[in-house]
Write a protein that holds these residues in place. Structure first.
Motif, PDB file in Angstrom:
ATOM      1  N   MET A   1       0.839  -1.136   0.032  1.00  0.00           N
ATOM      2  CA  MET A   1      -0.147  -0.063  -0.032  1.00  0.00           C
ATOM      3  C   MET A   1       0.650   1.108  -0.009  1.00  0.00           C
ATOM      4  SD  MET A   1      -3.073   1.111   2.971  1.00  0.00           S
ATOM      5  CE  MET A   1      -4.047  -0.331   2.682  1.00  0.00           C
ATOM      6  N   ASP A   2       0.610   2.085  -0.862  1.00  0.00           N
ATOM      7  CA  ASP A   2       1.250   3.378  -0.915  1.00  0.00           C
ATOM      8  C   ASP A   2       1.361   3.986   0.270  1.00  0.00           C
ATOM      9  OD1 ASP A   2       2.486   2.682  -3.297  1.00  0.00           O
ATOM     10  OD2 ASP A   2       0.715   3.728  -4.550  1.00  0.00           O
ATOM     11  N   THR A   3       2.105   5.166   0.584  1.00  0.00           N
ATOM     12  CA  THR A   3       1.864   6.217   1.679  1.00  0.00           C
ATOM     13  C   THR A   3       0.684   6.997   1.387  1.00  0.00           C
ATOM     14  OG1 THR A   3       4.190   6.095   2.130  1.00  0.00           O
ATOM     15  CG2 THR A   3       3.042   8.061   3.055  1.00  0.00           C
ATOM     16  N   HIS A   4      -0.111   7.083   2.418  1.00  0.00           N
ATOM     17  CA  HIS A   4      -1.266   8.064   2.332  1.00  0.00           C
ATOM     18  C   HIS A   4      -1.436   8.421   3.850  1.00  0.00           C
ATOM     19  CE1 HIS A   4      -2.757   4.113   3.490  1.00  0.00           C
ATOM     20  NE2 HIS A   4      -3.656   4.867   4.243  1.00  0.00           N
ATOM     21  N   TRP A   5      -2.213   9.793   4.050  1.00  0.00           N
ATOM     22  CA  TRP A   5      -2.495  10.351   5.263  1.00  0.00           C
ATOM     23  C   TRP A   5      -3.570  10.431   5.765  1.00  0.00           C
ATOM     24  CZ3 TRP A   5       0.771  11.569   1.538  1.00  0.00           C
ATOM     25  CH2 TRP A   5       2.256  11.892   1.927  1.00  0.00           C
ATOM     26  N   HIS A   6      -4.012  10.072   7.189  1.00  0.00           N
ATOM     27  CA  HIS A   6      -5.323  10.219   7.808  1.00  0.00           C
ATOM     28  C   HIS A   6      -5.404  11.330   8.517  1.00  0.00           C
ATOM     29  CE1 HIS A   6      -6.154   6.043   6.448  1.00  0.00           C
ATOM     30  NE2 HIS A   6      -5.106   5.696   7.009  1.00  0.00           N
ATOM     31  N   ALA A   7      -6.304  12.187   8.244  1.00  0.00           N
ATOM     32  CA  ALA A   7      -6.437  13.379   8.895  1.00  0.00           C
ATOM     33  C   ALA A   7      -7.310  13.472  10.211  1.00  0.00           C
ATOM     34  CB  ALA A   7      -7.209  14.406   7.820  1.00  0.00           C
ATOM     35  N   PHE A   8      -7.077  13.941  11.161  1.00  0.00           N
ATOM     36  CA  PHE A   8      -7.865  14.064  12.485  1.00  0.00           C
ATOM     37  C   PHE A   8      -7.908  15.291  13.077  1.00  0.00           C
ATOM     38  CE2 PHE A   8      -5.863   9.994  12.251  1.00  0.00           C
ATOM     39  CZ  PHE A   8      -7.130   8.764  12.611  1.00  0.00           C
ATOM     40  N   SER A   9      -9.039  15.524  13.800  1.00  0.00           N
ATOM     41  CA  SER A   9      -9.323  17.005  14.006  1.00  0.00           C
ATOM     42  C   SER A   9     -10.154  16.890  15.525  1.00  0.00           C
ATOM     43  CB  SER A   9     -10.421  17.582  13.243  1.00  0.00           C
ATOM     44  OG  SER A   9      -9.942  17.788  11.893  1.00  0.00           O
ATOM     45  N   TYR A  10      -9.478  17.788  16.323  1.00  0.00           N
ATOM     46  CA  TYR A  10      -9.955  18.173  17.716  1.00  0.00           C
ATOM     47  C   TYR A  10     -10.098  19.637  17.999  1.00  0.00           C
ATOM     48  CZ  TYR A  10     -10.699  18.467  22.869  1.00  0.00           C
ATOM     49  OH  TYR A  10     -10.866  18.712  23.934  1.00  0.00           O
ATOM     50  N   THR A  11     -11.206  20.165  18.339  1.00  0.00           N
ATOM     51  CA  THR A  11     -11.207  21.403  19.045  1.00  0.00           C
ATOM     52  C   THR A  11     -12.152  21.308  20.481  1.00  0.00           C
ATOM     53  OG1 THR A  11     -11.343  22.441  16.567  1.00  0.00           O
ATOM     54  CG2 THR A  11     -11.798  23.892  18.402  1.00  0.00           C
ATOM     55  N   GLY A  12     -11.481  21.728  21.372  1.00  0.00           N
ATOM     56  CA  GLY A  12     -12.296  21.823  22.648  1.00  0.00           C
ATOM     57  C   GLY A  12     -11.885  23.158  23.315  1.00  0.00           C
ATOM     58  N   HIS A  13     -12.546  23.153  24.690  1.00  0.00           N
ATOM     59  CA  HIS A  13     -12.506  24.353  25.658  1.00  0.00           C
ATOM     60  C   HIS A  13     -10.879  24.218  26.113  1.00  0.00           C
ATOM     61  CE1 HIS A  13     -16.433  25.433  25.200  1.00  0.00           C
ATOM     62  NE2 HIS A  13     -16.679  24.270  25.419  1.00  0.00           N
ATOM     63  N   ALA A  14     -10.347  22.939  26.137  1.00  0.00           N
ATOM     64  CA  ALA A  14      -9.029  23.044  27.132  1.00  0.00           C
ATOM     65  C   ALA A  14      -8.200  21.844  26.548  1.00  0.00           C
ATOM     66  CB  ALA A  14      -9.025  23.022  28.667  1.00  0.00           C
ATOM     67  N   ARG A  15      -7.102  21.560  26.659  1.00  0.00           N
ATOM     68  CA  ARG A  15      -6.205  20.426  26.584  1.00  0.00           C
ATOM     69  C   ARG A  15      -6.884  19.549  27.646  1.00  0.00           C
ATOM     70  NH1 ARG A  15      -2.034  17.881  29.174  1.00  0.00           N
ATOM     71  NH2 ARG A  15      -0.864  16.517  28.130  1.00  0.00           N
ATOM     72  N   PRO A  16      -7.073  18.142  26.883  1.00  0.00           N
ATOM     73  CA  PRO A  16      -7.717  17.384  27.882  1.00  0.00           C
ATOM     74  C   PRO A  16      -7.083  16.653  28.773  1.00  0.00           C
ATOM     75  CG  PRO A  16      -8.003  16.612  25.202  1.00  0.00           C
ATOM     76  CD  PRO A  16      -7.135  17.836  25.386  1.00  0.00           C
ATOM     77  N   ARG A  17      -7.667  15.987  30.072  1.00  0.00           N
ATOM     78  CA  ARG A  17      -6.821  15.482  30.965  1.00  0.00           C
ATOM     79  C   ARG A  17      -6.230  14.224  30.284  1.00  0.00           C
ATOM     80  NH1 ARG A  17     -11.356  14.848  34.951  1.00  0.00           N
ATOM     81  NH2 ARG A  17     -12.149  13.798  32.882  1.00  0.00           N
ATOM     82  N   ASP A  18      -5.188  13.713  30.982  1.00  0.00           N
ATOM     83  CA  ASP A  18      -4.513  12.458  30.696  1.00  0.00           C
ATOM     84  C   ASP A  18      -5.610  11.392  30.501  1.00  0.00           C
ATOM     85  OD1 ASP A  18      -2.135  13.703  30.238  1.00  0.00           O
ATOM     86  OD2 ASP A  18      -1.096  12.749  31.889  1.00  0.00           O
TER      87      ASP A  18
END
Length: 123
Positions: A1-18
């Motif tokens: 399989m050739d190289t490809h990229w998966h795009a992921f998105s997140y927008t929230g109020h703050a950095r999530p807790r661990d």
């Protein structure tokens, strides 16, 4: 399989807790890049077979929610991202936006090791 990229998105109020970041069912960015593939599919924004198209998506996303004045500008983030994508690597950008939201956009190169491709590109 050739190289490809998966795009992921997140927008929230703050950095999530661990604990949230480690939870595969939580729609928050993971601590480790490879763990994006285990996060809810709703976080996946697309699959790109062309590095330039992947970079264009990222630039549109960052331009829509830019960082505040005095932070690294979008063009600086994009310079690093385009270089990484040209080399077939991951591109990761995370910052607080000018409106105080926590934004993360990731393009993960695939295939990657033993991980199963979450959405093979359509030919």
């Amino acid at each position: 399989m050739d190289t490809h990229w998966h795009a992921f998105s997140y927008t929230g109020h703050a950095r999530p807790r661990d604990a949230e970041a480690r939870d595969p069912e939580s729609a928050t960015p993971p601590i480790e890049l490879d763990k994006w593939f285990r996060k809810p599919r709703s976080m996946m924004s697309g699959t790109f077979t062309d590095a330039a198209a992947a970079a264009d998506w990222l630039e549109r996303e960052l331009t829509e929610s830019p960082p505040p004045d005095g932070a690294l500008p979008v063009r600086t983030h994009m310079r690093a991202a385009r270089d990484a994508l040209r080399r077939g690597s991951d591109a990761y950008v995370g910052y607080y936006t000018a409106h105080g939201r926590f934004l993360v956009r990731t393009l993960l190169a695939c295939p990657r090791g033993n991980l199963r491709c979450p959405a093979p590109p359509r030919r």
